[in-house]
Write a protein that holds these residues in place. Structure first.
Motif, short mmCIF file in Angstrom:
data_model
loop_
_atom_site.label_atom_id
_atom_site.label_comp_id
_atom_site.label_asym_id
_atom_site.label_seq_id
_atom_site.Cartn_x
_atom_site.Cartn_y
_atom_site.Cartn_z
N TYR A 170 -1.17 11.37 3.45
CA TYR A 170 -2.02 12.10 4.38
C TYR A 170 -1.39 13.47 4.64
O TYR A 170 -0.20 13.68 4.40
CB TYR A 170 -2.24 11.33 5.69
CG TYR A 170 -0.99 11.08 6.51
CD1 TYR A 170 -0.56 11.99 7.48
CD2 TYR A 170 -0.24 9.91 6.35
CE1 TYR A 170 0.56 11.75 8.24
CE2 TYR A 170 0.89 9.67 7.11
CZ TYR A 170 1.28 10.60 8.06
OH TYR A 170 2.41 10.37 8.82
N GLY A 213 0.34 5.25 0.33
CA GLY A 213 -0.71 6.19 0.73
C GLY A 213 -0.16 7.55 1.06
O GLY A 213 1.05 7.76 1.14
N PHE A 229 -1.67 6.61 -5.21
CA PHE A 229 -1.81 6.62 -3.76
C PHE A 229 -3.23 6.33 -3.30
O PHE A 229 -4.20 6.85 -3.86
CB PHE A 229 -1.40 8.00 -3.20
CG PHE A 229 0.06 8.32 -3.38
CD1 PHE A 229 1.02 7.63 -2.67
CD2 PHE A 229 0.45 9.32 -4.26
CE1 PHE A 229 2.37 7.93 -2.84
CE2 PHE A 229 1.79 9.62 -4.43
CZ PHE A 229 2.75 8.92 -3.71
N ALA A 230 -3.30 5.49 -2.26
CA ALA A 230 -4.56 5.25 -1.56
C ALA A 230 -4.61 6.19 -0.34
O ALA A 230 -3.69 6.99 -0.12
CB ALA A 230 -4.65 3.80 -1.12
N LEU A 231 -5.66 6.09 0.44
CA LEU A 231 -5.81 6.89 1.66
C LEU A 231 -6.04 5.94 2.85
O LEU A 231 -7.13 5.88 3.41
CB LEU A 231 -6.98 7.87 1.52
CG LEU A 231 -6.92 8.84 0.33
CD1 LEU A 231 -8.20 9.66 0.26
CD2 LEU A 231 -5.70 9.74 0.43
N PRO A 232 -4.99 5.21 3.23
CA PRO A 232 -5.15 4.19 4.29
C PRO A 232 -5.35 4.79 5.68
O PRO A 232 -5.89 4.13 6.56
CB PRO A 232 -3.85 3.40 4.22
CG PRO A 232 -2.86 4.38 3.67
CD PRO A 232 -3.62 5.23 2.70
N VAL A 278 0.84 -1.20 0.00
CA VAL A 278 0.00 0.00 0.00
C VAL A 278 0.87 1.25 0.00
O VAL A 278 1.75 1.40 0.84
CB VAL A 278 -0.93 0.03 1.23
CG1 VAL A 278 -1.69 1.35 1.30
CG2 VAL A 278 -1.90 -1.13 1.20
N GLU A 305 -7.97 9.68 -3.74
CA GLU A 305 -7.27 8.47 -4.17
C GLU A 305 -7.02 8.51 -5.67
O GLU A 305 -7.86 9.00 -6.44
CB GLU A 305 -8.08 7.23 -3.80
CG GLU A 305 -8.13 6.92 -2.33
CD GLU A 305 -8.75 5.55 -2.04
OE1 GLU A 305 -9.07 4.83 -3.01
OE2 GLU A 305 -8.89 5.22 -0.86
N ASN A 306 -5.90 7.97 -6.09
CA ASN A 306 -5.61 7.86 -7.53
C ASN A 306 -4.80 6.57 -7.77
O ASN A 306 -4.68 5.73 -6.88
CB ASN A 306 -4.87 9.10 -8.04
CG ASN A 306 -3.55 9.33 -7.33
OD1 ASN A 306 -2.96 8.42 -6.73
ND2 ASN A 306 -3.05 10.57 -7.38
N ASN A 307 -4.25 6.42 -8.95
CA ASN A 307 -3.51 5.20 -9.28
C ASN A 307 -2.20 5.07 -8.51
O ASN A 307 -1.64 3.97 -8.39
CB ASN A 307 -3.23 5.15 -10.79
CG ASN A 307 -4.49 4.97 -11.61
OD1 ASN A 307 -5.47 4.37 -11.13
ND2 ASN A 307 -4.49 5.49 -12.83
N VAL A 364 -6.99 13.66 6.05
CA VAL A 364 -7.28 13.59 4.62
C VAL A 364 -7.81 14.93 4.12
O VAL A 364 -7.71 15.26 2.95
CB VAL A 364 -8.29 12.46 4.32
CG1 VAL A 364 -8.79 12.50 2.89
CG2 VAL A 364 -7.65 11.10 4.60
N ARG A 372 -7.10 7.92 7.67
CA ARG A 372 -8.02 9.05 7.59
C ARG A 372 -8.09 9.83 8.90
O ARG A 372 -8.31 11.03 8.89
CB ARG A 372 -9.42 8.59 7.16
CG ARG A 372 -9.43 8.05 5.72
CD ARG A 372 -10.79 7.57 5.28
NE ARG A 372 -10.76 7.12 3.90
CZ ARG A 372 -10.97 7.88 2.84
NH1 ARG A 372 -11.25 9.16 3.00
NH2 ARG A 372 -10.91 7.38 1.62
#
Length: 260
Positions: free
Chosen positions: A42, A40, A154-157, A38, A150-152, A172, A159
Protein backbone atom coordinates in the motif's frame (compact mmCIF):
# COMPACT_ATOMS: atom_id res chain seq x y z
CA UNK A 1 -7.58 -2.90 61.33
CA UNK A 2 -9.79 -2.49 58.30
CA UNK A 3 -10.44 -5.72 56.46
CA UNK A 4 -10.76 -5.38 52.68
CA UNK A 5 -13.48 -7.54 51.21
CA UNK A 6 -12.46 -9.02 47.86
CA UNK A 7 -9.87 -11.22 46.24
CA UNK A 8 -6.46 -11.79 47.76
CA UNK A 9 -3.52 -10.81 45.55
CA UNK A 10 -3.06 -14.45 44.49
CA UNK A 11 -6.78 -14.97 43.94
CA UNK A 12 -6.92 -11.76 41.90
CA UNK A 13 -3.87 -12.67 39.79
CA UNK A 14 -5.18 -16.04 38.56
CA UNK A 15 -8.29 -14.82 36.66
CA UNK A 16 -6.32 -11.83 35.38
CA UNK A 17 -3.72 -14.12 33.81
CA UNK A 18 -6.49 -16.17 32.19
CA UNK A 19 -8.16 -13.06 30.75
CA UNK A 20 -4.87 -11.71 29.36
CA UNK A 21 -4.03 -15.12 27.88
CA UNK A 22 -7.43 -15.38 26.18
CA UNK A 23 -7.16 -11.83 24.82
CA UNK A 24 -3.74 -12.50 23.37
CA UNK A 25 -4.96 -15.77 21.86
CA UNK A 26 -7.87 -14.05 20.14
CA UNK A 27 -5.62 -11.22 18.91
CA UNK A 28 -3.00 -13.59 17.51
CA UNK A 29 -5.64 -15.81 15.93
CA UNK A 30 -7.24 -12.79 14.25
CA UNK A 31 -3.90 -11.54 12.98
CA UNK A 32 -2.96 -14.94 11.58
CA UNK A 33 -6.30 -15.27 9.83
CA UNK A 34 -5.87 -11.83 8.27
CA UNK A 35 -2.24 -11.92 7.12
CA UNK A 36 -1.19 -15.56 7.05
CA UNK A 37 0.31 -16.27 3.65
CA UNK A 38 -0.58 -12.81 2.31
CA UNK A 39 2.03 -10.46 0.87
CA UNK A 40 0.59 -7.05 0.13
CA UNK A 41 1.47 -3.44 -0.60
CA UNK A 42 0.00 0.00 0.00
CA UNK A 43 1.08 3.63 -0.41
CA UNK A 44 2.56 4.96 2.85
CA UNK A 45 2.64 8.66 1.97
CA UNK A 46 2.89 10.72 5.16
CA UNK A 47 0.16 13.29 5.65
CA UNK A 48 2.56 15.83 7.14
CA UNK A 49 0.67 15.91 10.42
CA UNK A 50 2.25 17.16 13.63
CA UNK A 51 0.24 14.71 15.75
CA UNK A 52 1.92 12.18 18.04
CA UNK A 53 1.05 9.33 15.66
CA UNK A 54 2.11 11.32 12.56
CA UNK A 55 4.26 8.46 11.25
CA UNK A 56 1.18 6.34 10.67
CA UNK A 57 -1.09 9.06 9.28
CA UNK A 58 -1.25 8.89 5.50
CA UNK A 59 -2.52 11.08 2.68
CA UNK A 60 -4.18 10.39 -0.68
CA UNK A 61 -2.60 13.50 -2.23
CA UNK A 62 0.89 15.01 -2.44
CA UNK A 63 2.11 18.26 -3.97
CA UNK A 64 5.11 19.04 -6.13
CA UNK A 65 5.40 22.84 -6.50
CA UNK A 66 8.14 23.79 -8.94
CA UNK A 67 8.03 27.30 -7.50
CA UNK A 68 9.56 25.77 -4.35
CA UNK A 69 12.02 23.38 -5.95
CA UNK A 70 13.13 26.06 -8.47
CA UNK A 71 14.24 23.25 -10.76
CA UNK A 72 13.50 22.26 -14.33
CA UNK A 73 13.08 18.59 -13.46
CA UNK A 74 12.10 17.01 -10.17
CA UNK A 75 11.82 13.38 -9.09
CA UNK A 76 8.97 12.54 -6.75
CA UNK A 77 9.23 9.32 -4.71
CA UNK A 78 6.05 7.37 -4.01
CA UNK A 79 6.65 5.45 -0.79
CA UNK A 80 5.31 1.89 -0.76
CA UNK A 81 5.00 -0.30 2.35
CA UNK A 82 5.14 -4.10 2.09
CA UNK A 83 2.94 -6.29 4.28
CA UNK A 84 3.66 -9.88 5.22
CA UNK A 85 6.84 -11.88 5.60
CA UNK A 86 10.17 -10.47 4.43
CA UNK A 87 11.20 -12.22 1.24
CA UNK A 88 14.63 -13.59 0.34
CA UNK A 89 14.03 -12.83 -3.35
CA UNK A 90 13.39 -9.74 -5.43
CA UNK A 91 9.72 -8.95 -6.04
CA UNK A 92 7.82 -6.62 -8.33
CA UNK A 93 5.31 -3.90 -7.47
CA UNK A 94 2.87 -3.05 -10.26
CA UNK A 95 1.18 0.32 -10.84
CA UNK A 96 -0.89 2.04 -13.50
CA UNK A 97 -2.07 5.55 -14.30
CA UNK A 98 -5.72 6.37 -13.54
CA UNK A 99 -6.66 8.28 -16.72
CA UNK A 100 -10.01 9.61 -15.51
CA UNK A 101 -8.27 11.31 -12.56
CA UNK A 102 -5.24 12.58 -14.48
CA UNK A 103 -4.87 15.75 -16.55
CA UNK A 104 -1.07 15.66 -16.93
CA UNK A 105 0.09 16.16 -20.50
CA UNK A 106 2.64 14.25 -22.54
CA UNK A 107 6.01 15.63 -21.58
CA UNK A 108 4.94 16.64 -18.07
CA UNK A 109 6.47 13.46 -16.65
CA UNK A 110 8.54 10.48 -17.75
CA UNK A 111 6.51 7.46 -18.75
CA UNK A 112 6.04 5.02 -15.88
CA UNK A 113 7.02 1.38 -15.92
CA UNK A 114 4.35 -1.23 -15.36
CA UNK A 115 6.50 -2.92 -12.71
CA UNK A 116 9.17 -1.81 -10.24
CA UNK A 117 11.61 -4.24 -8.64
CA UNK A 118 11.83 -4.21 -4.84
CA UNK A 119 14.98 -6.05 -3.65
CA UNK A 120 14.96 -9.02 -1.30
CA UNK A 121 14.61 -8.07 2.36
CA UNK A 122 12.72 -4.86 1.52
CA UNK A 123 10.03 -3.54 3.84
CA UNK A 124 9.71 -0.07 2.28
CA UNK A 125 10.46 1.01 -1.25
CA UNK A 126 10.11 4.04 -3.52
CA UNK A 127 8.61 4.37 -6.98
CA UNK A 128 10.37 7.37 -8.58
CA UNK A 129 8.39 9.62 -10.95
CA UNK A 130 10.25 12.41 -12.75
CA UNK A 131 8.24 15.55 -13.56
CA UNK A 132 9.25 18.37 -15.91
CA UNK A 133 8.67 22.11 -15.61
CA UNK A 134 7.36 22.58 -19.13
CA UNK A 135 6.48 26.02 -20.58
CA UNK A 136 2.82 24.99 -20.80
CA UNK A 137 2.74 24.46 -17.01
CA UNK A 138 3.55 28.10 -16.19
CA UNK A 139 0.82 29.59 -14.02
CA UNK A 140 -1.02 26.28 -13.83
CA UNK A 141 -1.30 23.09 -11.82
CA UNK A 142 -2.04 19.57 -13.03
CA UNK A 143 -2.36 16.16 -11.47
CA UNK A 144 -1.21 12.62 -12.02
CA UNK A 145 -3.07 9.80 -10.27
CA UNK A 146 -1.66 6.28 -10.07
CA UNK A 147 -2.85 3.11 -8.37
CA UNK A 148 -1.32 -0.15 -7.27
CA UNK A 149 -2.23 -3.29 -9.19
CA UNK A 150 -2.32 -6.84 -7.86
CA UNK A 151 0.23 -9.22 -9.37
CA UNK A 152 1.83 -12.60 -8.63
CA UNK A 153 3.99 -11.09 -5.88
CA UNK A 154 1.57 -8.80 -4.06
CA UNK A 155 -2.11 -8.59 -3.23
CA UNK A 156 -3.91 -5.45 -2.02
CA UNK A 157 -5.28 -6.52 1.39
CA UNK A 158 -5.54 -2.94 2.69
CA UNK A 159 -7.42 -0.39 0.60
CA UNK A 160 -8.56 2.08 3.25
CA UNK A 161 -6.31 3.26 6.08
CA UNK A 162 -7.75 4.65 9.29
CA UNK A 163 -6.02 7.88 10.27
CA UNK A 164 -8.54 8.62 12.98
CA UNK A 165 -12.00 7.67 14.13
CA UNK A 166 -13.56 9.80 11.41
CA UNK A 167 -10.92 9.81 8.65
CA UNK A 168 -10.18 6.97 6.26
CA UNK A 169 -7.87 7.39 3.28
CA UNK A 170 -7.35 5.36 0.10
CA UNK A 171 -3.85 3.84 0.24
CA UNK A 172 -4.09 1.95 -3.05
CA UNK A 173 -4.39 5.13 -5.12
CA UNK A 174 -2.36 8.35 -4.91
CA UNK A 175 -2.52 11.74 -6.63
CA UNK A 176 0.47 14.02 -7.20
CA UNK A 177 -0.49 17.65 -7.86
CA UNK A 178 2.38 19.41 -9.64
CA UNK A 179 2.39 23.11 -10.40
CA UNK A 180 4.32 26.15 -11.53
CA UNK A 181 2.37 28.80 -9.62
CA UNK A 182 1.81 30.00 -6.09
CA UNK A 183 -0.35 27.36 -4.45
CA UNK A 184 -1.44 26.73 -0.87
CA UNK A 185 1.37 24.67 0.64
CA UNK A 186 1.20 22.43 3.76
CA UNK A 187 2.63 25.17 6.00
CA UNK A 188 -0.06 27.69 5.07
CA UNK A 189 -2.67 27.45 7.84
CA UNK A 190 -5.84 29.41 7.04
CA UNK A 191 -6.65 29.63 10.75
CA UNK A 192 -3.60 31.87 11.21
CA UNK A 193 -3.12 33.44 7.77
CA UNK A 194 -6.68 33.69 6.48
CA UNK A 195 -8.00 32.61 3.06
CA UNK A 196 -5.20 31.85 0.60
CA UNK A 197 -4.47 33.94 -2.47
CA UNK A 198 -1.40 34.35 -4.64
CA UNK A 199 -1.32 38.08 -3.91
CA UNK A 200 -1.38 37.47 -0.15
CA UNK A 201 1.31 34.80 -0.37
CA UNK A 202 3.68 37.14 -2.23
CA UNK A 203 3.00 39.95 0.25
CA UNK A 204 3.54 37.71 3.26
CA UNK A 205 6.92 36.59 1.92
CA UNK A 206 7.93 40.24 1.49
CA UNK A 207 6.58 41.56 4.81
CA UNK A 208 7.66 38.63 6.97
CA UNK A 209 11.03 38.09 5.27
CA UNK A 210 10.26 34.48 4.43
CA UNK A 211 10.99 32.18 1.51
CA UNK A 212 8.27 30.16 -0.18
CA UNK A 213 10.09 26.99 0.91
CA UNK A 214 9.28 27.91 4.55
CA UNK A 215 5.71 26.84 3.79
CA UNK A 216 6.56 23.54 2.14
CA UNK A 217 6.07 21.61 5.41
CA UNK A 218 3.66 21.89 8.31
CA UNK A 219 4.62 24.70 10.71
CA UNK A 220 4.54 24.40 14.49
CA UNK A 221 1.38 26.22 15.53
CA UNK A 222 3.36 28.60 17.75
CA UNK A 223 5.37 29.87 14.78
CA UNK A 224 2.33 30.05 12.50
CA UNK A 225 0.44 32.01 15.15
CA UNK A 226 3.32 34.46 15.67
CA UNK A 227 3.66 35.05 11.93
CA UNK A 228 -0.10 35.51 11.60
CA UNK A 229 -0.05 38.14 14.37
CA UNK A 230 2.82 39.98 12.70
CA UNK A 231 1.05 40.00 9.34
CA UNK A 232 -2.20 41.12 10.98
CA UNK A 233 -0.40 44.12 12.54
CA UNK A 234 0.96 45.07 9.13
CA UNK A 235 -2.50 44.96 7.53
CA UNK A 236 -4.01 47.05 10.35
CA UNK A 237 -1.21 49.62 10.06
CA UNK A 238 -1.87 49.94 6.33
CA UNK A 239 -5.60 50.38 6.96
CA UNK A 240 -4.97 53.02 9.64
CA UNK A 241 -2.74 54.91 7.20
CA UNK A 242 -5.60 55.04 4.70
CA UNK A 243 -4.07 52.47 2.35
CA UNK A 244 -5.88 49.20 3.12
CA UNK A 245 -4.55 46.14 1.34
CA UNK A 246 -7.14 44.66 -1.00
CA UNK A 247 -7.38 41.28 -2.69
CA UNK A 248 -7.72 41.14 -6.48
CA UNK A 249 -11.50 40.87 -6.12
CA UNK A 250 -11.61 44.14 -4.14
CA UNK A 251 -12.21 42.63 -0.70
CA UNK A 252 -10.03 43.63 2.22
CA UNK A 253 -7.10 41.29 2.91
CA UNK A 254 -7.22 39.76 6.38
CA UNK A 255 -5.19 37.43 8.56
CA UNK A 256 -6.62 34.30 10.21
CA UNK A 257 -9.20 34.20 12.97
CA UNK A 258 -7.11 32.14 15.43
CA UNK A 259 -4.19 34.51 15.91
CA UNK A 260 -5.43 35.94 19.22
Amino acid sequence: MIKHIGLTPKEHLFPTVIIVFLALSVSCSSELETYSGVSGVYFAMNAGSTAINADTMYSETSSLPFIVTRSTDSTFNLKVKILGAISDRDRQVSIEVVPEETDALDGDYDRLSDNYVFPAGTVFGNIPITFHRTPSLEGKERKLTVRLVENNDFALPIRLWRNSSDEYVDVVKHTIVFSDKYVQLPGYETGYFGPFSEKKMKLMLEVLGLDISDFNEKMPYTRAKALGQQFDRYLKEQKAAGTPVLEDDGTEMTAGEYIY
